[in-house]
Write a protein that holds these residues in place. Structure first.
Motif, PDB file in Angstrom:
ATOM      1  N   CYS A 148       1.451  -1.369  -0.026  1.00 37.49           N
ATOM      2  CA  CYS A 148       0.142   0.679   0.173  1.00 37.49           C
ATOM      3  C   CYS A 148       0.886   1.686  -0.247  1.00 37.49           C
ATOM      4  O   CYS A 148       2.023   1.343   0.132  1.00 37.49           O
ATOM      5  N   THR A 149       0.547   2.060  -0.346  1.00 36.48           N
ATOM      6  CA  THR A 149       0.724   3.693  -0.312  1.00 36.48           C
ATOM      7  C   THR A 149      -0.059   4.564   0.559  1.00 36.48           C
ATOM      8  O   THR A 149       0.742   5.509   0.500  1.00 36.48           O
ATOM      9  N   LEU A 150      -0.367   3.912   0.749  1.00 38.58           N
ATOM     10  CA  LEU A 150      -1.489   5.091   1.749  1.00 38.58           C
ATOM     11  C   LEU A 150      -2.404   4.343   2.503  1.00 38.58           C
ATOM     12  O   LEU A 150      -2.819   2.852   2.122  1.00 38.58           O
ATOM     13  N   VAL A 151      -2.139   5.052   3.732  1.00 37.23           N
ATOM     14  CA  VAL A 151      -3.050   4.414   4.344  1.00 37.23           C
ATOM     15  C   VAL A 151      -4.105   5.198   5.271  1.00 37.23           C
ATOM     16  O   VAL A 151      -4.212   6.341   5.247  1.00 37.23           O
ATOM     17  N   GLN A 152      -6.009   5.224   5.176  1.00 32.71           N
ATOM     18  CA  GLN A 152      -6.293   5.613   5.387  1.00 32.71           C
ATOM     19  C   GLN A 152      -7.686   5.323   6.669  1.00 32.71           C
ATOM     20  O   GLN A 152      -7.955   3.991   6.582  1.00 32.71           O
ATOM     21  N   LEU A 153      -7.492   6.272   7.127  1.00 34.40           N
ATOM     22  CA  LEU A 153      -8.997   5.728   8.314  1.00 34.40           C
ATOM     23  C   LEU A 153     -10.330   7.542   8.617  1.00 34.40           C
ATOM     24  O   LEU A 153      -9.720   8.429   8.279  1.00 34.40           O
ATOM     25  N   THR A 154     -11.176   7.423   9.316  1.00 34.65           N
ATOM     26  CA  THR A 154     -11.980   8.292   9.370  1.00 34.65           C
ATOM     27  C   THR A 154     -12.311   7.617  10.257  1.00 34.65           C
ATOM     28  O   THR A 154     -12.499   7.055  11.381  1.00 34.65           O
ATOM     29  N   HIS A 167      -8.591  15.542   4.872  1.00 34.90           N
ATOM     30  CA  HIS A 167     -10.329  15.604   3.983  1.00 34.90           C
ATOM     31  C   HIS A 167     -11.301  15.380   5.121  1.00 34.90           C
ATOM     32  O   HIS A 167     -11.169  15.003   6.119  1.00 34.90           O
ATOM     33  N   GLU A 168     -12.789  15.824   4.605  1.00 36.95           N
ATOM     34  CA  GLU A 168     -13.484  15.578   5.179  1.00 36.95           C
ATOM     35  C   GLU A 168     -13.852  13.822   5.388  1.00 36.95           C
ATOM     36  O   GLU A 168     -14.198  14.156   4.421  1.00 36.95           O
ATOM     37  N   GLY A 169     -14.438  13.048   6.384  1.00 34.32           N
ATOM     38  CA  GLY A 169     -14.992  12.040   6.738  1.00 34.32           C
ATOM     39  C   GLY A 169     -16.587  12.384   6.124  1.00 34.32           C
ATOM     40  O   GLY A 169     -17.452  12.649   7.130  1.00 34.32           O
ATOM     41  N   LEU A 170     -17.826  11.744   5.045  1.00 32.53           N
ATOM     42  CA  LEU A 170     -18.775  12.118   4.460  1.00 32.53           C
ATOM     43  C   LEU A 170     -19.723  10.703   4.863  1.00 32.53           C
ATOM     44  O   LEU A 170     -19.427   9.779   4.276  1.00 32.53           O
ATOM     45  N   LYS A 171     -20.043  10.743   5.622  1.00 33.57           N
ATOM     46  CA  LYS A 171     -21.519   9.461   5.752  1.00 33.57           C
ATOM     47  C   LYS A 171     -23.041   9.665   5.049  1.00 33.57           C
ATOM     48  O   LYS A 171     -22.994  10.894   5.353  1.00 33.57           O
ATOM     49  N   LEU A 172     -23.620   9.208   5.014  1.00 34.97           N
ATOM     50  CA  LEU A 172     -25.142   8.549   4.598  1.00 34.97           C
ATOM     51  C   LEU A 172     -25.542   7.298   4.780  1.00 34.97           C
ATOM     52  O   LEU A 172     -24.971   6.115   4.523  1.00 34.97           O
ATOM     53  N   GLN A 173     -26.256   7.775   6.005  1.00 34.36           N
ATOM     54  CA  GLN A 173     -26.617   6.340   6.326  1.00 34.36           C
ATOM     55  C   GLN A 173     -27.978   6.244   5.452  1.00 34.36           C
ATOM     56  O   GLN A 173     -29.074   6.853   4.871  1.00 34.36           O
ATOM     57  N   LEU A 174     -28.199   4.695   5.656  1.00 36.97           N
ATOM     58  CA  LEU A 174     -29.159   4.294   4.495  1.00 36.97           C
ATOM     59  C   LEU A 174     -30.593   3.612   5.362  1.00 36.97           C
ATOM     60  O   LEU A 174     -30.013   2.928   6.446  1.00 36.97           O
ATOM     61  N   GLN A 233     -19.802   5.521   2.179  1.00 34.64           N
ATOM     62  CA  GLN A 233     -19.476   7.167   2.550  1.00 34.64           C
ATOM     63  C   GLN A 233     -17.841   7.165   2.157  1.00 34.64           C
ATOM     64  O   GLN A 233     -17.546   6.603   1.112  1.00 34.64           O
ATOM     65  N   LEU A 234     -17.645   8.419   1.791  1.00 32.80           N
ATOM     66  CA  LEU A 234     -16.367   8.496   1.208  1.00 32.80           C
ATOM     67  C   LEU A 234     -15.530   9.961   1.975  1.00 32.80           C
ATOM     68  O   LEU A 234     -16.408  10.233   2.980  1.00 32.80           O
ATOM     69  N   THR A 235     -14.743  10.036   1.759  1.00 36.08           N
ATOM     70  CA  THR A 235     -13.299  11.095   2.239  1.00 36.08           C
ATOM     71  C   THR A 235     -13.366  12.262   0.758  1.00 36.08           C
ATOM     72  O   THR A 235     -13.209  12.015  -0.574  1.00 36.08           O
ATOM     73  N   SER A 236     -13.318  13.284   0.944  1.00 36.10           N
ATOM     74  CA  SER A 236     -12.954  14.849  -0.218  1.00 36.10           C
ATOM     75  C   SER A 236     -12.284  15.424   0.718  1.00 36.10           C
ATOM     76  O   SER A 236     -12.603  16.114   1.928  1.00 36.10           O
ATOM     77  N   ASP A 237     -11.265  16.275   0.062  1.00 33.43           N
ATOM     78  CA  ASP A 237     -10.027  17.090   0.145  1.00 33.43           C
ATOM     79  C   ASP A 237     -11.278  17.981   1.048  1.00 33.43           C
ATOM     80  O   ASP A 237     -11.691  18.545  -0.173  1.00 33.43           O
ATOM     81  N   LYS A 238     -10.129  18.739   1.905  1.00 36.11           N
ATOM     82  CA  LYS A 238     -10.366  19.882   2.367  1.00 36.11           C
ATOM     83  C   LYS A 238     -10.484  21.011   1.163  1.00 36.11           C
ATOM     84  O   LYS A 238     -11.154  22.306   1.555  1.00 36.11           O
ATOM     85  N   GLN A 239      -9.533  20.473   0.159  1.00 34.49           N
ATOM     86  CA  GLN A 239      -9.322  21.295  -0.991  1.00 34.49           C
ATOM     87  C   GLN A 239     -10.461  21.627  -2.316  1.00 34.49           C
ATOM     88  O   GLN A 239     -10.114  22.865  -3.135  1.00 34.49           O
TER      89      GLN A 239
END
Lengths: 150, 150
Positions: A115-121, A142-149, B119-125
């Motif tokens: 992996c070149t990136l580790v990510q989490l919210t 980043h903003e971590g955006l979530k949509l409940q279904l 869920q998704l992340t979006s760059d704050k830029q």
């Protein structure tokens, strides 16, 4: 401390760990016999080579857990990322550097999987967790955006 | 507009789409013949039943792309989530509601796969993108933390 893949028989301890938390208490069901949905989810995770539900064990006791998901992407010239979710440290073992050791292990595992990136919210209601990740070198770009279904 | 899984022969158009962006221009390589890393990544995505690289097509032209990853978790009583990454709309087709239609399709796809959360992340830029997701019902409850390796 030892790190290994979770086993079916670990499930009651894992669900108890998920429920032993201010946010988790509202959404998990640690009553026994365990809700069958947990073992269904465990099978789906366990049979997927790109998902690793990992436990940290000390003296035969499960003291931490996290799930790693390895995802191939076209972006960044075709690269793998490691997504981390469901991180918990047993309430009796916090503040001893265990989380740090567990994350060092996870970052090494992401390297091993190319992996070149580790990510989490991380929930904005957990400022201590966010500081912990920033101290490990994560950046909250980043903003971590979530949509409940449903 | 039609939505379908990406094919190997779409790769040059997809990489061009990824590179046609302020952030993507810095990290992609759209020169031909295409960097072999892209086709390696495509094969890894295409052979994984929990990853769907999807294109939006209009009049035979690829006008958008996104990758959906379906992930089983123990949390939330054992549930599936849909993670969305690598979203791009062709620069000649923005501002026409195409992104909205594409996301409505993706949310329906997450339903079909029994997900309880998208869920998704979006760059704050990218404040415009964040507003777009919030208008779709996403909530920025989390920090999106990233750690570059190497």
């Amino acid at each position: 401390m030892e790190f290994r893949k979770a086993r079916q028989q670990d499930l009651p301890a894992l669900v108890a760990l998920l429920a032993d938390d201010a946010l988790g208490a509202q959404r998990e069901d640690a009553s026994l016999p365990l809700n069958a949905a947990y073992s269904g989810a465990f099978s789906a995770i366990d049979s997927d080579p790109n998902n690793e539900l990992t436990v940290a064990e000390e003296g035969g006791e499960i003291v931490g857990m996290m799930q790693l998901t390895f995802i191939p992407y076209l972006t960044h010239k075709g690269s793998w990322r490691c997504l981390i979710e469901g991180v918990r440290i047993h309430s009796g073992y916090r503040g001893q550097g265990l989380g740090n050791t567990f994350f060092q292990w996870a970052i090494q595992r992401a390297w091993d999987r190319h992996c070149t990136l580790v990510q989490l919210t991380s929930d904005k209601q957990r400022p201590g967790a966010i500081r912990f990740y920033e101290n490990l070198g994560f950046r909250a770009t980043h903003e971590g955006l979530k949509l409940q279904l449903g």
